[in-house]
Design a protein around this motif. Structure first.
Motif: not given
Length: 498
Positions: A214-215, A395-397, A415-419
């Motif tokens: 995500f980052p 899309i893949i993620l 999304v939460l862990l990505g932030i």
């Protein structure tokens, strides 16, 4: 051993498993040649898809990807002067000057051929070490296995670099995430907040995807890096192959150094290529041309970073001790396929271990050959703009995250862990310790419970326990000492600039 090795070759070369290996190789080369991506990102993308797979096919996919990432990342390092990953930084020192001199094909040829040889040597070292460590592993009981889990957790201090305290906190945070859900020893659920989704715990693929992939998406989207418009190749790649053969002792020395560095948890990644580059420069004659386009400055780091993978698999598979984010995800991949790293890898799962060795060797050969053949067309992929790359990766993620349990909670946690992962990147905090703590949390709890149940607290005085405890103390002490030395050097440098 040899019979198992020969029998396993037939398993690896089975049509479906070979197809998975080729798919992993293709993904690994793509991940490597795109600047900013790494093996950790590639592993986190693939992890959701190995859930429930045949272990041989799943490991063919994962090891095939890992084996060639540091082969593919040579393209942006040589052609553009941009590191494809943290393991290809030293290659820029002489690879990019060679490209500017019109010898890009020569540099790439030397890099790919030396990478192939280094990867094969790493696989041979992994095979050779099994008879040595096998008696040691079979003598371990639950107390020693618990201490080995703590030893794996102690690596967070090394992986944290200049911030061992932050690394320890990150590792503890990972353990907190790892114990969410059902307890391994008693019939109870912990930290679920009455949310049914958390009763089975947080899926490992979500942790890996959120923290590492995500980052990268955000950085690619907002970052506007200047990339060279020219990707023309000149010269012949076969000249680089001849250079590698000419400096064969440098290849052998750098490969062994890379495998040894990979064996020591925390020393891999961006350390090993600089270590081999510095060693090559110090031990070579007429080294004044290093940094100006010396082919030896390409051969040394490229040999070592592929050999590192074989060395890093030794503590990961045999003892369940991950030394990097990539190997921590690999441990998680084994768990998703119903296999637990440790003593079983040299007894009940010996054929799976042998298949990993074969995959490592074969993937390096195929990956290097593919890069040599597709040098010109592949080089154009490194110029893809982030605006075109990010939607494809997104899309893949999303599919990978939702594939974990097919619940809307997967996307929310992603999304939460990505932030959280993106914030840690901005603060320069290490993320690998979270993954290590998450992976080892349940294993540490289970072995502790078994040890106390069988031996009460007398297991604390076992010789193996005391030896591993001493190593853990030594690791924490060295991590603290190294961080102090780094802080003092930084203070002196600032003082000198004033």
């Amino acid at each position: 051993m040899l019979e198992t090795l020969v029998e396993t070759l037939a398993i690896v070369l089975d049509g479906s498993r070979l197809l998975y290996m080729l798919l992993g190789i293709s993904i690994g080369l793509t991940i490597g040649l795109l600047p900013g991506l790494s093996g950790t990102v590639g592993m986190s993308i693939l992890l959701p898809f190995v859930y429930g797979m045949d272990p041989y096919a799943g490991m063919a996919l994962l090891i095939g990807m890992v084996a060639v990432v540091h082969t593919g990342d040579t393209f942006p390092s040589v052609l553009l002067g941009i590191p494809g990953s943290s393991g290809s930084q030293a290659t820029i020192m002489d690879g990019y000057p060679l490209a500017k001199k019109g010898q890009a094909a020569r540099a790439l040829g030397a890099a790919f051929f030396s990478s192939m040889i280094g990867g094969v040597i790493g696989g041979v070292i992994l095979f050779s070490i099994i008879p040595i460590v096998r008696p040691v592993i079979l003598s371990l009981g639950s107390p020693e296995l618990f201490m080995l889990a703590l030893l794996g957790l102690s690596m967070v201090g090394i992986l944290a670099g200049k911030s061992p305290f932050i690394g320890i906190l990150a590792g503890l945070f990972g353990m907190m995430l790892g114990v969410i859900g059902s307890a391994p020893s008693v019939p109870e659920y912990r930290y679920t907040f009455d949310w049914l989704y958390l009763y089975d715990g947080i899926p490992l693929p979500l942790v890996a995807l959120g923290l590492f992939a995500f980052p990268v998406l955000i950085d690619l989207l907002v970052g506007k890096k200047s990339i060279s418009e020219s990707s023309a190749l000149s010269g012949k790649w076969f000249e680089g192959v001849k250079d590698t053969v000419k400096h064969r002792w440098l290849v052998l020395r750098s490969s062994i150094l890379g495998a040894v560095a990979g064996f020591i948890p925390g020393l891999g990644g961006s350390v090993v290529d600089w270590l081999s580059y510095g060693t090559a420069k110090q031990t070579s004659k007429n080294n004044e041309t290093f940094g100006e386009g010396d082919i030896r400055g390409v051969i040394a780091p490229e040999s070592s970073n592929n050999a590192k993978e074989g060395g890093s698999l030794i503590p990961t598979l045999m003892f369940g001790i991950p030394g990097s984010g990539t190997t921590a995800i690999l441990l998680g991949g084994l768990l998703l396929m119903g296999v637990e790293a440790g003593p079983r890898m040299v007894t009940e799962e010996l054929s799976l271990t042998m298949s990993i060795i074969w995959t490592l060797v074969i993937a390096n050969i195929i990956g290097a050959a593919a890069c040599l053949i597709l040098t010109r067309p592949i080089s154009r992929f490194s110029l893809i703009s982030p605006s075109k790359l990010v939607p494809f990766l997104t899309i893949i993620l999303i599919v990978g995250a939702y594939q974990t349990s097919q619940h809307w909670g997967d996307l929310l946690l992603f999304v939460l862990l990505g932030i959280i992962g993106w914030i840690m990147v901005q603060l320069d905090w290490p993320r690998a310790p979270i993954l290590i703590g998450f992976v080892l949390a349940l294993a540490a709890e289970r072995y502790l419970w078994i040890s106390v149940s069988r031996f009460d607290w007398e297991w604390v005085y076992r010789p193996g326990v005391l030896i591993i405890a001493g190593i853990i103390i030594l690791i924490f002490g060295s991590s603290y000492w190294i961080s102090k030395i780094g802080a003092l050097k930084g203070a002196k440098a600032k003082g000198g600039n004033v």
